[in-house]
Design a protein around this motif. Structure first.
Motif, PDB file in Angstrom:
ATOM      1  N   GLY A  48       0.822  -1.300   0.007  1.00  0.00           N
ATOM      2  CA  GLY A  48       0.008  -0.082  -0.083  1.00  0.00           C
ATOM      3  C   GLY A  48       0.775   1.302  -0.100  1.00  0.00           C
ATOM      4  O   GLY A  48       0.188   2.396   0.047  1.00  0.00           O
ATOM      5  N   GLY A  49       2.159   0.938  -0.097  1.00  0.00           N
ATOM      6  CA  GLY A  49       3.084   2.299  -0.018  1.00  0.00           C
ATOM      7  C   GLY A  49       3.251   2.782  -1.508  1.00  0.00           C
ATOM      8  O   GLY A  49       2.812   2.119  -2.440  1.00  0.00           O
ATOM      9  N   GLN A  50       3.942   3.927  -1.416  1.00  0.00           N
ATOM     10  CA  GLN A  50       4.385   4.540  -2.633  1.00  0.00           C
ATOM     11  C   GLN A  50       5.758   4.758  -2.922  1.00  0.00           C
ATOM     12  O   GLN A  50       6.295   5.094  -1.997  1.00  0.00           O
ATOM     13  N   LEU A  51       6.374   4.379  -4.010  1.00  0.00           N
ATOM     14  CA  LEU A  51       7.785   4.958  -4.577  1.00  0.00           C
ATOM     15  C   LEU A  51       7.781   6.137  -5.313  1.00  0.00           C
ATOM     16  O   LEU A  51       6.966   6.090  -6.442  1.00  0.00           O
ATOM     17  N   LEU A  52       8.738   7.057  -5.350  1.00  0.00           N
ATOM     18  CA  LEU A  52       8.703   8.169  -6.523  1.00  0.00           C
ATOM     19  C   LEU A  52      10.094   8.473  -6.663  1.00  0.00           C
ATOM     20  O   LEU A  52      11.087   8.840  -5.548  1.00  0.00           O
ATOM     21  N   MET A  53      10.745   8.081  -7.862  1.00  0.00           N
ATOM     22  CA  MET A  53      12.115   8.252  -8.169  1.00  0.00           C
ATOM     23  C   MET A  53      12.242   9.240  -9.161  1.00  0.00           C
ATOM     24  O   MET A  53      11.797   8.923 -10.386  1.00  0.00           O
ATOM     25  N   GLU A  54      13.152  10.333  -9.194  1.00  0.00           N
ATOM     26  CA  GLU A  54      13.397  10.855 -10.256  1.00  0.00           C
ATOM     27  C   GLU A  54      14.588  10.144 -11.206  1.00  0.00           C
ATOM     28  O   GLU A  54      15.452   9.424 -10.772  1.00  0.00           O
ATOM     29  N   ILE A  55      14.083  10.396 -12.372  1.00  0.00           N
ATOM     30  CA  ILE A  55      14.996   9.783 -13.510  1.00  0.00           C
ATOM     31  C   ILE A  55      15.424  10.884 -14.477  1.00  0.00           C
ATOM     32  O   ILE A  55      14.965  11.927 -14.575  1.00  0.00           O
ATOM     33  N   GLY A  56      16.132  10.338 -15.669  1.00  0.00           N
ATOM     34  CA  GLY A  56      16.571  11.394 -16.514  1.00  0.00           C
ATOM     35  C   GLY A  56      15.385  11.364 -17.648  1.00  0.00           C
ATOM     36  O   GLY A  56      15.007  10.068 -17.887  1.00  0.00           O
ATOM     37  N   ALA A  57      15.525  12.269 -18.593  1.00  0.00           N
ATOM     38  CA  ALA A  57      14.352  12.497 -19.502  1.00  0.00           C
ATOM     39  C   ALA A  57      14.464  11.151 -20.596  1.00  0.00           C
ATOM     40  O   ALA A  57      13.418  10.835 -21.067  1.00  0.00           O
ATOM     41  N   TRP A  58      15.644  10.733 -20.849  1.00  0.00           N
ATOM     42  CA  TRP A  58      15.928   9.564 -21.880  1.00  0.00           C
ATOM     43  C   TRP A  58      15.615   8.390 -21.226  1.00  0.00           C
ATOM     44  O   TRP A  58      15.952   7.156 -21.812  1.00  0.00           O
ATOM     45  N   GLN A  59      15.389   8.104 -19.893  1.00  0.00           N
ATOM     46  CA  GLN A  59      15.412   6.900 -19.325  1.00  0.00           C
ATOM     47  C   GLN A  59      13.876   6.376 -18.995  1.00  0.00           C
ATOM     48  O   GLN A  59      13.834   5.237 -18.426  1.00  0.00           O
ATOM     49  N   GLY A  60      12.797   7.212 -19.432  1.00  0.00           N
ATOM     50  CA  GLY A  60      11.512   6.881 -19.023  1.00  0.00           C
ATOM     51  C   GLY A  60      11.285   5.305 -19.467  1.00  0.00           C
ATOM     52  O   GLY A  60      10.668   4.636 -18.668  1.00  0.00           O
ATOM     53  N   VAL A  61      11.369   4.894 -20.708  1.00  0.00           N
ATOM     54  CA  VAL A  61      10.983   3.602 -21.116  1.00  0.00           C
ATOM     55  C   VAL A  61      11.655   2.646 -20.240  1.00  0.00           C
ATOM     56  O   VAL A  61      11.229   1.554 -19.842  1.00  0.00           O
ATOM     57  N   ALA A  62      12.867   2.610 -20.184  1.00  0.00           N
ATOM     58  CA  ALA A  62      13.632   1.554 -19.619  1.00  0.00           C
ATOM     59  C   ALA A  62      13.336   1.396 -18.116  1.00  0.00           C
ATOM     60  O   ALA A  62      13.365   0.593 -17.439  1.00  0.00           O
ATOM     61  N   ALA A  63      13.157   2.913 -17.360  1.00  0.00           N
ATOM     62  CA  ALA A  63      12.835   2.840 -16.066  1.00  0.00           C
ATOM     63  C   ALA A  63      11.548   2.193 -15.612  1.00  0.00           C
ATOM     64  O   ALA A  63      11.210   1.545 -14.605  1.00  0.00           O
ATOM     65  N   LEU A  64      10.664   2.300 -16.572  1.00  0.00           N
ATOM     66  CA  LEU A  64       9.236   1.880 -16.368  1.00  0.00           C
ATOM     67  C   LEU A  64       9.171   0.286 -16.425  1.00  0.00           C
ATOM     68  O   LEU A  64       8.590  -0.208 -15.703  1.00  0.00           O
ATOM     69  N   GLU A  65       9.964  -0.172 -17.555  1.00  0.00           N
ATOM     70  CA  GLU A  65      10.237  -1.631 -17.384  1.00  0.00           C
ATOM     71  C   GLU A  65      10.920  -2.439 -16.303  1.00  0.00           C
ATOM     72  O   GLU A  65      10.413  -3.213 -15.625  1.00  0.00           O
ATOM     73  N   VAL A  66      11.955  -1.706 -15.730  1.00  0.00           N
ATOM     74  CA  VAL A  66      12.560  -2.339 -14.677  1.00  0.00           C
ATOM     75  C   VAL A  66      11.939  -2.089 -13.509  1.00  0.00           C
ATOM     76  O   VAL A  66      11.841  -2.908 -12.520  1.00  0.00           O
ATOM     77  N   THR A  67      11.196  -1.163 -13.162  1.00  0.00           N
ATOM     78  CA  THR A  67      10.306  -0.841 -11.971  1.00  0.00           C
ATOM     79  C   THR A  67       9.010  -1.688 -12.109  1.00  0.00           C
ATOM     80  O   THR A  67       8.742  -2.385 -11.176  1.00  0.00           O
ATOM     81  N   GLN A  68       8.458  -2.059 -13.491  1.00  0.00           N
ATOM     82  CA  GLN A  68       7.343  -3.037 -13.323  1.00  0.00           C
ATOM     83  C   GLN A  68       8.000  -4.302 -12.970  1.00  0.00           C
ATOM     84  O   GLN A  68       7.197  -5.016 -12.311  1.00  0.00           O
ATOM     85  N   ARG A  69       9.083  -4.769 -13.568  1.00  0.00           N
ATOM     86  CA  ARG A  69       9.616  -5.948 -13.107  1.00  0.00           C
ATOM     87  C   ARG A  69       9.925  -6.233 -11.655  1.00  0.00           C
ATOM     88  O   ARG A  69       9.748  -7.404 -11.061  1.00  0.00           O
ATOM     89  N   ALA A  70      10.376  -5.117 -11.184  1.00  0.00           N
ATOM     90  CA  ALA A  70      10.623  -5.092  -9.694  1.00  0.00           C
ATOM     91  C   ALA A  70       9.234  -5.261  -8.765  1.00  0.00           C
ATOM     92  O   ALA A  70       9.266  -5.618  -7.703  1.00  0.00           O
TER      93      ALA A  70
END
Ligand code: GLN
Length: 268
Positions: free
Chosen positions: A223-245
């Motif tokens: 029920g918690g929330q995570l908010l992490m800053e990323i670089g503009a070029w990292q959106g797609v990769a960050a989304l994928e890694v995060t969904q896997r985690a």
């Protein structure tokens, strides 16, 4: 003008530096623009102008930077807070009243100046914040900022790597980790600001964010929330890694005011 070729806002910079020398505000010097400077003031002013002309960030010269309307002490031990990082505060404030959890614990991983940890402690009076950093130097600056803003009793400073030092699971995990490719960072930023706060390592700067994202499920309450800053070029990769985690969670990207991917968010 000495600053015209090095700064996008030479006049503003000069006014800020003059105000610093005179120990007053920019508004006050503009209102009293005809007052001549004493020779020692001239000398001090010219020293600051020379530092700025050598491209030192104005925040290191004045020792201050505003973040979310609060004044933070900064020096070369920490990254200068950036306005785009305020998006994390906005998203956190939006989520907090909707959270279904009883827990009021927050973790800020890679706290640096403490701008996220201290701002959240200020705006969420029930919260207890763990501020973690790998740099003991940065933790000293963050501690100073917590004291200046009277929230030190609700911020615990922890030295160590990523989420590892956290003594309990938290409701909200925020982070502005190093995520840049150092070679691609503006030369002046690279020259003045701490490499530890900037260099995200391999994977186009995403190695350290990935390390934290993979740890995060073990430290976040259901029920918690995570908010992490990323670089503009990292959106797609960050989304994928995060969904896997977080395979069961709702993962999304948020854009900053410039319309660039800036924050990856997880609602577990
Ligand atoms: N936004 C910063 C820059 O581009 C980088 C901050 C970070 O790596 N966390 O200089």
């Amino acid at each position: 003008m000495a600053l015209a070729s090095v700064s996008a806002s030479p006049r503003l910079d000069a006014e800020v530096l003059l105000a610093q020398v005179l120990g007053t505000s920019r508004v006050a010097i503009l209102a009293d623009a005809d007052r001549p400077l004493e020779p020692p003031q001239w000398e001090a002013y010219n020293e600051l102008i020379a530092r700025r002309a050598a491209l030192e960030p104005i925040a290191y010269i004045t020792g201050h930077k505003e973040f979310y309307g609060f004044d933070f002490v900064v020096d070369p031990r920490v990254l200068v807070p950036r306005p785009e990082t305020e998006l994390i505060i906005e998203l956190a404030l939006d989520w907090w009243p909707r959270k279904l959890l009883q827990a009021n614990t927050i973790a800020d991983i890679g706290t640096g100046s403490g701008c996220l940890a201290v701002t959240l402690a200020l705006l969420l009076p029930q919260a207890h914040v763990y501020a973690v950093d790998l740099s003991r130097d940065a933790l000293e600056v963050a501690r100073l900022n917590a004291q200046r803003h009277d929230v030190a009793s609700r911020v615990t400073f922890l030295h160590g790597n990523g989420c590892q030092p956290l003594p309990e699971l938290v409701a909200l995990l925020v982070s502005n980790p190093p995520y840049t490719v150092l070679a691609e960072v503006d030369q002046n930023v690279r020259r003045w600001e701490p490499q530890l706060a900037l260099d995200g390592g391999a994977e186009r700067g995403l190695a350290i964010p990935i390390h934290i994202l993979r740890q995060a499920p073990s430290y976040l309450l259901p029920g918690g929330q995570l908010l992490m800053e990323i670089g503009a070029w990292q959106g797609v990769a960050a989304l994928e890694v995060t969904q896997r985690a977080f395979p069961q969670a709702r993962v999304r990207l948020h854009q900053d005011l410039a319309g660039l991917d800036r924050v990856v968010a997880v609602e577990t």
